[in-house]
Design a protein around this motif. Structure first.
Motif, PDB file in Angstrom:
ATOM      1  N   ILE A 171       0.823  -1.215   0.000  1.00  0.00           N
ATOM      2  CA  ILE A 171       0.000   0.000   0.000  1.00  0.00           C
ATOM      3  C   ILE A 171       0.856   1.264   0.000  1.00  0.00           C
ATOM      4  CG2 ILE A 171      -1.879  -1.206   1.152  1.00  0.00           C
ATOM      5  CD1 ILE A 171      -1.298   0.585   3.600  1.00  0.00           C
TER       6      ILE A 171
ATOM      7  N   CYS B  22       1.948  -3.678   4.189  1.00  0.00           N
ATOM      8  CA  CYS B  22       2.567  -2.381   4.467  1.00  0.00           C
ATOM      9  C   CYS B  22       3.890  -2.569   5.211  1.00  0.00           C
ATOM     10  CB  CYS B  22       1.629  -1.528   5.310  1.00  0.00           C
ATOM     11  SG  CYS B  22       2.279   0.123   5.629  1.00  0.00           S
TER      12      CYS B  22
ATOM     13  N   TRP C 201      -0.115   0.848  -5.701  1.00  0.00           N
ATOM     14  CA  TRP C 201      -1.076   0.036  -4.959  1.00  0.00           C
ATOM     15  C   TRP C 201      -2.292  -0.322  -5.802  1.00  0.00           C
ATOM     16  CZ3 TRP C 201      -4.457   2.190  -0.433  1.00  0.00           C
ATOM     17  CH2 TRP C 201      -5.139   1.137   0.201  1.00  0.00           C
TER      18      TRP C 201
ATOM     19  N   ASP D 273      -3.464  -6.735   1.285  1.00  0.00           N
ATOM     20  CA  ASP D 273      -2.743  -5.465   1.318  1.00  0.00           C
ATOM     21  C   ASP D 273      -1.655  -5.541   2.384  1.00  0.00           C
ATOM     22  OD1 ASP D 273      -4.340  -4.049  -0.660  1.00  0.00           O
ATOM     23  OD2 ASP D 273      -5.955  -4.239   0.799  1.00  0.00           O
TER      24      ASP D 273
END
Length: 137
Positions: free
Chosen positions: A22, A100, A30, A98
């Motif tokens: 992300i 990070c 993303w 997702d």
């Protein structure tokens, strides 16, 4: 014709999962890596809530086939190649994970961390374990 072959090939898989950074992926954005239009990106907290997978911050289970195709066409992209690709790819179901790395020591290597290409990218090891633990063998 190419999109038809692509969709046909993709439909042969039981599951399709897109893992996407992300933030800090300066090679693949993303929305592109998660096969979403910009306005379809979820609003997420950057913190993981799973100790086992500290970089996995959101898991979106598969949508039903074709449900996104016409509902969310981005009018600014209507005639673009990007919109054509998204329309084609979202005609099959996708699960989206997702990821990070914003607190990682090498966060600017997010593109390589998610792949764990070298020992330097071992911070992404939990993402690989997430894949292993969530795929049927």
């Amino acid at each position: 014709m190419t999109l038809l072959l692509c969709r046909s090939a993709l439909r042969s898989f039981k599951r399709r999962v897109a893992y996407a950074n992300i933030t800090y992926d300066h090679i693949v954005g993303w929305s592109t890596s998660s096969i979403r239009r910009q306005h379809e990106l979820p609003k997420l907290e950057l913190e993981a809530n799973n100790e086992k997978y500290p970089h996995v911050i959101h898991v979106d289970t598969a949508n039903s086939e074709g449900s996104q195709q016409e509902d969310s066409v981005d009018t600014s992209l209507t005639d673009s190649l990007e919109e054509e690709m998204i329309r084609g790819l979202t005609q099959v179901t996708w699960e989206r994970v997702d990821v990070c790395f914003h607190e990682s020591r090498l966060k600017y290597n997010a593109h390589y961390n998610i792949q764990v290409r070298t020992p330097m990218n071992l911070e992404g090891e939990d993402v690989i374990y997430h894949m292993i633990d969530n795929f049927l063998v």
